[in-house]
Motif scaffolding. Sequence first.
Motif, PDB file in Angstrom:
ATOM      1  N   PHE A 166       0.835  -1.197   0.000  1.00 43.54           N
ATOM      2  CA  PHE A 166       0.000   0.000   0.000  1.00 43.54           C
ATOM      3  C   PHE A 166       0.876   1.254   0.000  1.00 43.54           C
ATOM      4  N   GLY A 189      -2.484  -3.081  -2.012  1.00 43.69           N
ATOM      5  CA  GLY A 189      -3.500  -2.420  -2.821  1.00 43.69           C
ATOM      6  C   GLY A 189      -3.223  -0.940  -2.878  1.00 43.69           C
ATOM      7  N   HIS A 206       0.120 -11.367  -5.889  1.00 44.45           N
ATOM      8  CA  HIS A 206      -0.897 -11.576  -4.857  1.00 44.45           C
ATOM      9  C   HIS A 206      -1.279 -13.048  -4.773  1.00 44.45           C
ATOM     10  N   VAL A 213      -5.001  -9.552   3.110  1.00 47.00           N
ATOM     11  CA  VAL A 213      -5.405  -8.584   2.086  1.00 47.00           C
ATOM     12  C   VAL A 213      -6.050  -9.401   0.969  1.00 47.00           C
ATOM     13  N   SER A 216      -9.263  -9.584  -4.057  1.00 45.65           N
ATOM     14  CA  SER A 216     -10.079  -8.544  -4.691  1.00 45.65           C
ATOM     15  C   SER A 216      -9.486  -7.153  -4.498  1.00 45.65           C
ATOM     16  N   VAL A 217      -8.782  -6.936  -3.388  1.00 45.22           N
ATOM     17  CA  VAL A 217      -8.157  -5.629  -3.140  1.00 45.22           C
ATOM     18  C   VAL A 217      -7.009  -5.408  -4.118  1.00 45.22           C
ATOM     19  N   GLY A 218      -6.185  -6.429  -4.299  1.00 47.06           N
ATOM     20  CA  GLY A 218      -5.099  -6.314  -5.269  1.00 47.06           C
ATOM     21  C   GLY A 218      -5.612  -6.171  -6.689  1.00 47.06           C
ATOM     22  N   ALA A 220      -8.465  -4.850  -7.616  1.00 45.03           N
ATOM     23  CA  ALA A 220      -9.027  -3.513  -7.784  1.00 45.03           C
ATOM     24  C   ALA A 220      -7.928  -2.496  -8.042  1.00 45.03           C
ATOM     25  N   ALA A 221      -6.798  -2.632  -7.329  1.00 45.87           N
ATOM     26  CA  ALA A 221      -5.677  -1.717  -7.561  1.00 45.87           C
ATOM     27  C   ALA A 221      -5.120  -1.898  -8.973  1.00 45.87           C
TER      28      ALA A 221
END
Length: 293
Positions: A166, A189, A206, A213, A216-218, A220-221
């Motif tokens: 992050f 992310g 990921h 984490v 889906s967070v990775g 989305a980034a």
Amino acid sequence: MGVRRLVAVLVTALLAGCAPATAVTGAPARQAPEGPYAVGVRTFTLDPGSARPLPVTVWYPAQGGAVAVGRFPVVVYSHGLDSLPDLHAGLTVRWAAAGFVVAAPAFPHTRRGAARFSRADVRHQPADGWRLIRHLVRLDGRRGDPLAGHLDVARFAAAGHSAGGFTTAGMFTSGHSPRLRAGVVIAGGGLAGSFAGPPAPLLFVHGTADPVVPLSVGRAAYQRAPGPKAFLSMLGQGHGEYLTPGRPGFAQVLATTTDFLRWTLYGDQEAAHRLPTDAISPTLTHYESNPTP
């Protein structure tokens, strides 16, 4: 689009995106090293008397007990929560052996042993990363320092794991210096304002079963990131076991990240062409990439 065609498009987009950084020094990309270096290490504390002192561990290519001859691109590596730079040495030492200086700060309020630990302090860490970059630019011109004249201060990358991922994303904000030419976000992310600056090549790594984490967070980034980008999925893996030498997936992560750095910081097109095959392991990994829309 075929693999060779996709890589060619990515290389073209990368070279176009690197033009501003080349203008910093007016120098062409340096030839990537052919063989591994010995690795040296040093530590120092940035701004020791400030409200945010920053201990830094630096791994560098060495030769004969000194810094190796030449100038080397720099990777700023950010650790995760309750971690330390030394805990990532399995990866950072190997990057240094491949021809990169790796500078890893221990963040004031998220490192292991911090007197006042705070997860919320992650939002301040991208500024720490930039503070370190500015320091290294000055250090390169400091007469008498062993690293002086050995840092390619036009070619930085940022990389990090978990909260450090992050942090890495947060360094790519509107108006960031073109010195920062690439990023590697591992199990992380985006932060507020991430990916708003000049497009730079980004690699995301990921685990598909990451319980800390979520994948889906990775993803989305990755979708938000402009410019050339790639995503290495570690199939069935969690939050970072693939960063430990000897564990399943480590060899693929090492090969992919090293070639990504060779490509983005040295302009090594052969490394760019290897990227789609570095991570091939049907039961361990899946690799995808996307040129600038």
